[in-house]
Write an enzyme that holds these catalytic residues in place. Structure first.
Site, PDB file in Angstrom:
ATOM      1  N   GLU A 245     -19.697 -25.396 -32.511  1.00 31.96           N
ATOM      2  CA  GLU A 245     -19.180 -25.098 -31.171  1.00 31.96           C
ATOM      3  C   GLU A 245     -19.182 -23.601 -30.880  1.00 31.96           C
ATOM      4  OE1 GLU A 245     -15.507 -25.485 -33.890  1.00 31.96           O
ATOM      5  OE2 GLU A 245     -17.550 -26.251 -33.757  1.00 31.96           O
TER       6      GLU A 245
ATOM      7  N   ASN B 230     -14.466 -34.585 -31.042  1.00 28.46           N
ATOM      8  CA  ASN B 230     -15.347 -35.474 -31.810  1.00 28.46           C
ATOM      9  C   ASN B 230     -14.542 -36.612 -32.449  1.00 28.46           C
ATOM     10  OD1 ASN B 230     -17.840 -34.270 -31.331  1.00 28.46           O
ATOM     11  ND2 ASN B 230     -17.564 -32.787 -33.003  1.00 28.46           N
TER      12      ASN B 230
ATOM     13  N   ASP C  72     -16.131 -19.440 -28.859  1.00 24.54           N
ATOM     14  CA  ASP C  72     -15.873 -20.601 -29.713  1.00 24.54           C
ATOM     15  C   ASP C  72     -14.937 -21.554 -28.959  1.00 24.54           C
ATOM     16  OD1 ASP C  72     -16.174 -21.535 -32.724  1.00 24.54           O
ATOM     17  OD2 ASP C  72     -14.091 -21.945 -32.108  1.00 24.54           O
TER      18      ASP C  72
ATOM     19  N   ASP D  43     -21.333 -34.015 -28.052  1.00 27.51           N
ATOM     20  CA  ASP D  43     -22.632 -33.437 -27.695  1.00 27.51           C
ATOM     21  C   ASP D  43     -22.718 -33.183 -26.205  1.00 27.51           C
ATOM     22  OD1 ASP D  43     -23.345 -33.571 -30.321  1.00 27.51           O
ATOM     23  OD2 ASP D  43     -24.623 -35.352 -30.119  1.00 27.51           O
TER      24      ASP D  43
END
Length: 558
Positions: A463, A430, A422, A439
């Site tokens: 993620e 973001n 993770d 992305d």
């Protein structure tokens, strides 16, 4: 085809090597005295060769000359009759007579004929008279003749016919084996109907040629009704093969619906004609032949319509069935037209068997290949759709659905270690840089944890990523990929302002542990790594000794 052409050039039929043909014919009732009719010149018709079976008894007279071989047998085309009476009349008026009931008539070595032994014929014999009681077909009169032997002089014609027809029969056996193999893979009705058609053609060859005489020597009348029944079965199976073989949508629905009715009609006609040959005897044979005309018309229309609509199967059938259609037209025209002698077109029938077997079998094979291609294409499309449904469109990695489906197989292949990865503080990426940059980071992470022979990579969502690994160094391989993430992301997505790190939990499968249980243990270790400060690994994998990698149950910090 060359063999059949060669056969046609030689004495292949009884008519071509017949010793003596009938000169005159007469008719009478079953109660009339045969000898009296034989002596009554006014009863005989010698100029008119248009035989009629209207009378109960038809007499044929054969005039013998002083020279030439003496006849021993009377031969004629097989058809239902009641009895055959044979008279040998000498020059001095002496008469020798014998009667053979229909059930006792033997089959001739000439295919499709029966034979009857004549009373003693000597050099003094000038006439042979044969009376046939209740003849059911004009061919029994038109093909009648006397012979000295039950074949041509040296037997080569009958032997040649036997060899060629046997070869054709052998060819008909091969599609049966072919279809049996096909049906194991392609369980379609047309394969069964093609087998039924091939089997009925094989039976027709056996009963209409001299093969049956050589192998079984059944009574002539038995072969006569068998020929009739098998003919109906051939027509029925042929129409049903067409019904099931032409591709859906490539034949007019009305024509397709009519084909099964044609099959039932053919069976009924043949069964009735075989069981009740003397009902309306003078006209039944012609009516029986004419009754097949609707079937022939429906079949021709079906073929034309299927070809017009672009049916590939119809092309094979049209070529293979053309000789058989010509045989049917020949029998139909000559059978119902009074001024024509009946013709069974046996040589064309044999050629038709060859063409039918060759081209319809090729058609079945072509249809099999076509359906196999369609099935393979459907499987490929289904596989691609399945892959699309199991592939993450952003990173190209497998998704959760894929790992759940593949897990059992992967375990069987030795993948017994699961790592859950993770990204640390991914939401801030973001928020600060936008989702497009986020992305790009995810795609870079996918490249960092790339799959290999002993590593399978998945994105479960957001993620979070998962690795399935095998081998003694599974934990090491997982840690190498986690530690590669910051450098690869920094190189691929510049300007982030800070390194992108990841936390990881690694667990080895216990016994036959399933995916959910193994994932829960690895995920728990992941959250332990997060709680311990992130950018580290919490593992329950096998102990390792490589420098820089902490042993089992310890955290690893990049």
């Amino acid at each position: 085809m060359a063999m059949l052409a060669h056969l046609g050039a030689g004495p292949a039929s009884a008519a071509e090597f017949a010793d003596i043909r009938g000169a005159c014919w007469a008719s009478g009732g079953l109660s009339d005295d045969i000898v009296a009719i034989a002596w009554s010149d006014e009863r005989w018709s010698c100029a008119d060769r248009e035989f009629s079976i209207d009378a109960e008894r038809v007499l044929l007279r054969f005039d013998l000359g002083p020279d030439g071989p003496l006849p021993r047998y009377f031969l004629s085309r097989r058809s239902a009759l009641q009895a055959v009476h044979l008279l040998a009349i000498d020059q001095d008026g002496a008469v020798r007579q014998s009667t053979i009931p229909a059930a006792a008539l033997p089959s001739s070595m000439v295919g499709g004929y029966f034979k009857a032994s004549l009373p003693e014929v000597t050099r003094a014999t000038r006439q042979v008279v044969v009376a046939i009681d209740l003849p059911s077909h004009r061919m029994s009169l038109e093909r009648a003749h006397l012979v000295s032997v039950d074949a041509d002089g040296d037997g080569t014609g009958a032997s040649r016919l036997l060899v060629i027809v046997s070869a054709l029969a052998g060819m008909l056996v091969m599609p049966l084996i072919f279809n049996a193999a096909f049906y194991q893979v392609l369980r379609k009705p047309f394969v069964l109907w093609h087998s039924a058609l091939t089997l009925s053609l094989l039976m027709t060859l056996l009963v209409s040629s001299n093969i049956s005489v050589v192998l079984f020597d059944p009574p002539a009348m038995t072969l006569s009704w068998m020929t009739t029944v098998i003919f109906g079965a051939t027509i029925a199976s042929g129409t049903m093969f067409t019904y099931s073989f032409i591709e859906p949508g490539l034949m007019h629905p009305v024509l397709r619906r009519m084909l099964p009715y044609c099959a039932v009609w053919a069976i009924f006609l043949s069964a009735f004609h075989a069981a009740f040959p003397f009902v309306a005897r003078p006209v039944q044979s012609s009516a029986y032949t004419a009754a097949f005309a609707p079937i022939l018309i429906v079949f021709i229309l079906s073929m034309v319509d299927a070809l017009r609509r672009g049916s590939r199967a119809a092309k094979f059938q049209a070529i293979g069935y053309t000789p058989m259609v010509l045989v049917g037209l020949t029998r139909l025209v000559t059978g119902v037209t009074p001024w024509f002698h009946s013709a069974d077109a046996m040589l064309m029938f044999y050629a038709g068997c060859l063409c039918e077997v060759l081209f319809t079998t090729l058609g079945v094979a072509d249809r099999f290949v076509t359906m196999k291609r369609e099935r393979d294409r459907a499987r490929t499309e289904a596989y691609l759709l399945e892959r699309l449904s199991e592939t993450d469109p952003l990173t190209g990695l497998f998704n959760r659905r894929a790992i759940e489906r593949q897990f059992a197989q992967r375990r069987a292949e030795g993948f017994d270690t699961l790592a859950v990865i993770d990204l640390d503080h991914f939401k801030s990426i973001n928020d600060l840089n936008g989702h497009a940059v986020g992305d790009a980071v995810l795609r870079a992470v996918a490249s960092a944890i790339q799959a290999g022979p002993d590593v399978a990579a998945y994105r479960l969502g957001g993620e979070e990523f998962v690795l399935l690994l095998r081998g003694g160094d599974a934990g090491i391989e997982a840690e190498r990929r986690r530690q590669a993430i910051p450098a690869l992301v920094a190189d691929t997505v510049p300007g982030l302002g800070r390194p992108v790190t990841a936390s990881m939990g690694v667990a080895a499968a216990l016994g036959d542990e399933g995916f959910v249980a193994l994932y829960e243990r690895a995920d728990k270790l992941l959250y332990e790594a997060k709680s311990a400060g992130r950018n580290r690994t919490r593992t329950a994998a096998r102990p390792t000794t490589e420098p820089g990698i902490l042993p089992s149950e310890r955290a690893t910090v990049a």
